[in-house]
Scaffold this active site. Structure first.
Site: not given
Ligand code: GLC
Length: 511
Positions: A198, A250
């Site tokens: 994440d 991500e």
């Molecule tokens: C990422 C996740 C999202 C979350 C954010 C904070 O972007 O995909 O859903 O709110 O991180 O952890």
């Protein structure tokens, strides 16, 4: 042997909304386990589970209070073990979500930090700073709206790039690094096949904490070069485990060149391709996204990946215009994505052609994006509505209880898994066929991509010598560069062999 993740189709399970085994209206791990045969039949290779760890759920589990357990809402650690075991028995891999940028404010470390005095080592795991006069340390803003700093009673401020319930960790603290090494080992020892990381571009912050300013070329908290050292340490850990374990980051960055830096051979294996996800349904834009990603990732030896939707963005049926047109474009985009080299991510429900639910009542919305902007931003609940499985009960087979945590539109009665399984023309049938062909056609696994000349609104490419994919993103029928009949089509080809607008088709060609 090519590692599985270079050509996998990975299905994203949003645990809150996939399947509810106990009738409380919230999905759970037993629900996921009970539906593994569905995923096996769909034809995916792996499952990525959104966070299921103990959490106050201020951001639906992205606020983790304990990285080594399961939230009672979702089950127990034994349920996680059973899920991993059953998935493996069905030939499905399991990827879990790792949230390293921040913990929950209920994590024991943050509670200790709050109980400690300024300057105490317990605060050094987070980013506590003194303010400027009565104001915060700098002008950084939260991704969810408002400022990124919250003041504690003794006057110091702590940083949270997301909600105040998600304090950012200080990744220069050795203890933080060691803790996450240990968390990786904990889940690797339980048999997981990989981790989705994440906010992987956010861990390093400029220690001087300067204001964010338009004129600075380097952002003070996104995509700093220092973050790469973290991933080199993690890679050494997974490389010491047997099997092909994988990291998928991500990573929201400015360019595919910056993205590729995270995928150097001693860092992460793969990353989501947000350039592809954010491209409009336009031939030139899609082709640029494909070409640029493939070129940049090839430089570092990483496979390209493709994704159209996830739990943070408006579902692509709706992004592509909604209604019948959005649905047709979504089918075409799926055939494009699944014909490209590399791996692909499916977000639960896209195989059913689910649209964004745009008219949720305010009272049921949970996303902090909605609450922190006082409703100015609708937030992400509309793509998180529980799946319709079967029947016409209130939760459409999501669980044995009367309702689901977000109400499903009544129109979804026509979109259930059961209804679409029985319909050879459904989106689900299209996905099943595409995934079956993808497994059986060697060119789709290893054939080089070659673009063919095509009209402005058409994408046409070969994989290897005998596979052809044609995508007509325009509104009018297009002539196809083959006389072969389609192997699979997202719409009905015309009798004269042309491909209708917003339609894609796959062909096996011998010419
Ligand atoms: C990422 C996740 C999202 C979350 C954010 C904070 O972007 O995909 O859903 O709110 O991180 O952890």
């Amino acid at each position: 042997m090519t590692p599985w993740w270079r050509h996998a189709v990975i299905y994203q399970v949003y645990v809150w909304s996939f399947a509810d085994s106990d009738g409380d209206g919230i999905g759970d791990l037993e629900g996921v386990r009970s539906r593994l045969p569905y995923l096996r039949e769909l034809g995916v290779d792996a499952v990525w589970l959104n966070p299921f760890y103990p959490s106050p759920q201020a951001d639906n589990g992205y606020d983790v209070a304990d990285y080594r357990d399961v939230d009672p809402r979702f089950g127990t650690l034994a349920d996680a073990d059973a899920l991993i075991r059953d998935a493996h028995a069905l030939g499905l891999r399991i990827v879990v979500d790792l949230v390293p940028n921040h913990t929950s404010s209920q994590h024991p470390w943050f509670r200790a930090a709050l109980a400690a005095a300024p300057g105490d080592p317990a605060r050094a795991r987070y980013l506590f700073r003194d303010g400027h006069g009565a104001g915060p340390p700098n002008n950084w803003t939260s991704n969810f709206g408002g400022r990124a700093w919250t003041r504690v009673p003794d006057g110091q401020w702590y940083l949270h790039l997301f909600a105040p319930e998600q304090p950012d960790l200080d990744w220069t603290a050795p203890e933080v690094r060691e803790e996450f090494h240990d968390i990786l080992r904990f889940w690797l020892d339980r048999g997981v096949d990989g981790f989705r990381i994440d906010v992987a571009h956010g861990l390093a912050k400029d220690p001087a904490m300067p204001d964010v300013s338009e004129s600075e070329a380097v952002h003070p908290h996104w995509d700093l070069d220092e973050v790469h050292d973290v991933y080199r340490g993690w890679r050494r850990i997974v490389d010491a485990y047997p099997g092909d374990r994988v990291f998928v980051g991500e990573i929201w960055v400015q360019s595919v060149e910056r993205l590729a830096l995270y995928l150097r051979p001693d860092e992460l294996h793969t990353a989501f391709n947000f350039a592809f996800l954010t491209a409009p349904f336009d031939a030139a834009a899609l082709r640029t996204a494909v070409d640029d990603s493939m070129r940049a990732l090839d430089q570092v030896g990483a496979p390209p990946t493709w994704v159209l939707s996830n739990h943070d963005v408006v579902r692509h049926v709706t992004r592509y215009g909604g209604g019948a047109l959005g649905l047709r474009r979504a089918g075409a985009a799926a055939l494009l994505m699944l014909a490209l080299p590399g791996s692909a991510y499916l977000y639960q429900g896209e195989e059913l052609g689910l649209p964004e639910v745009e008219d949720l009542p305010d009272g049921v919305r949970r996303d902090p994006v909605f609450t922190r902007t006082a409703g100015a931003e609708p937030g992400r609940d509309g793509c998180r509505v529980p799946l319709p499985w079967s029947g016409a009960s209130e939760s459409l087979g999501f669980g044995p209880g009367p309702a689901s945590w977000l109400p499903q539109p009544r129109a979804w009665e026509a979109l259930t898994v059961a209804r679409q399984t029985a319909d050879p023309g459904s989106m689900l049938s299209l996905y099943r066929s595409a995934l079956a062909h993808r497994r059986s056609i060697p060119a789709l696994a290893s054939g080089d991509l070659t673009w063919l000349p095509a009209p402005a609104d058409v994408l046409a490419f070969r994989r290897g010598t005998d596979f052809l994919c044609v995508v007509n993103v325009g509104d009018t029928p297009a002539v196809v560069p083959t006389s072969a009949s389609p192997l699979l089509s997202s719409g009905v080809p015309a009798a004269d062999g042309t491909l209708p607008g917003a339609t894609a088709a796959w062909y096996l060609v011998r010419d």
